[in-house]
Scaffold this active site. Structure first.
Site, PDB file in Angstrom:
ATOM      1  N   ASP A  27       0.830  -1.205   0.000  1.00 25.79           N
ATOM      2  CA  ASP A  27       0.000   0.000   0.000  1.00 25.79           C
ATOM      3  C   ASP A  27       0.866   1.258   0.000  1.00 25.79           C
ATOM      4  O   ASP A  27       1.940   1.281   0.606  1.00 25.79           O
ATOM      5  CB  ASP A  27      -0.899  -0.009   1.241  1.00 25.79           C
ATOM      6  CG  ASP A  27      -1.987   1.039   1.176  1.00 25.79           C
ATOM      7  OD1 ASP A  27      -2.341   1.462   0.054  1.00 25.79           O
ATOM      8  OD2 ASP A  27      -2.486   1.443   2.237  1.00 25.79           O
ATOM      9  N   ASN A  75     -10.343  -2.867  -6.471  1.00 27.03           N
ATOM     10  CA  ASN A  75      -9.493  -1.947  -7.229  1.00 27.03           C
ATOM     11  C   ASN A  75     -10.022  -1.641  -8.629  1.00 27.03           C
ATOM     12  O   ASN A  75      -9.568  -0.690  -9.273  1.00 27.03           O
ATOM     13  CB  ASN A  75      -8.064  -2.490  -7.342  1.00 27.03           C
ATOM     14  CG  ASN A  75      -7.281  -2.388  -6.057  1.00 27.03           C
ATOM     15  OD1 ASN A  75      -6.324  -3.130  -5.828  1.00 27.03           O
ATOM     16  ND2 ASN A  75      -7.674  -1.455  -5.178  1.00 27.03           N
TER      17      ASN A  75
END
Length: 247
Positions: A27, A75
């Site tokens: 991340d 996503n």
């Protein structure tokens, strides 16, 4: 309890007692790029190189499994340009992996629903899986179009189909037998899950497998995550007492 990193000059790591399986939520790519006035795609490119470095380092250390969260089921909500750039990067690195896997003897597996990927990407994933069958030892698992809840639902659907076909008895269901219906079948649960970037949540990652994993959170953004940061995480993990619900 959330465990945040506190930098020390040298991580005191016991190399004889390393976690067998490390998982990482990669991340911070977008924020890394934004801080530098770059497009988010630049952060993903550097993050992909960081994955290559950390995977190689894990193999050198003697870690048996590394699982990384590369692209989640959520996503797809990102911009078409960003999703397209990520898929191009994936294709690039899979081509490179096919060329180098025999040299490095790194096994690669994919966790997730690959059906939504392009035919070319699916073919590349299958090619890397076939090459992986030749080797034993270190294995890198790429979570691609992956979601922890989706994995459990798909596992339950497969189990129900086997029940309907008379292949299994519903009364015989156990945690161990159900684990064989998950994407991660035959892979031990992660001992240590690392999340860079300062966020403190699991984000639908390995929900079933992380029941007794140790967590480590750090403010370092994934593209800046180094070998030293990995050693800091391992050193923190080694200070924990893992009781698995016991005393």
């Amino acid at each position: 309890m959330a465990i945040f990193s506190k930098k020390t000059e040298t991580a005191q790591v016991d190399y004889n007692h390393l976690p067998r399986h490390i998982a990482i939520i990669m991340d911070g790519n977008g924020r890394w790029a934004k801080k530098r006035g770059l497009p988010r795609t630049a952060g993903h490119a550097v993050g992909a190189e960081t994955f290559r470095t950390i995977a190689t380092f894990c193999k050198e250390l003697g870690v048996e499994y590394l699982t990384v969260y590369a692209f989640s089921t959520e996503n797809w909500k990102r911009s078409q340009d960003e999703v397209g750039a990520i898929m191009k990067l994936l294709k690039k690195y899979l081509f490179e992996a096919i060329d180098t896997m025999e040299k490095d003897k790194i096994k690669m597996e994919f966790f997730g629903d690959l059906s939504r990927l392009s035919p070319e990407l699916r073919e590349l994933c299958e090619s890397t899986r076939e090459i992986s069958k030749r080797y034993d030892g270190f294995q890198a698992n790429i979570c691609l179009n992956y979601g922890g809840r989706d994995e459990i639902i798909k596992g339950m659907q497969k189990w129900q189909a086997d029940c309907a076909a008379g292949l299994v008895n519903p009364e015989d269901l156990t945690e161990a037998s159900f684990s064989q219906y998950l994407f991660s079948k035959d892979v031990p649960d992660p001992d240590l899950i690392i999340r860079p970037s300062g966020e403190v949540r699991t984000s639908n990652f390995l929900l079933w497998q992380s029941a007794y994993s140790e967590f480590y959170f750090t403010d370092v953004l994934w593209p800046d995550f180094s070998k030293e940061d990995l050693l800091e995480a391992i050193a923190s993990y080694q200070k924990r007492s893992r009781r698995f619900g016991g005393v």
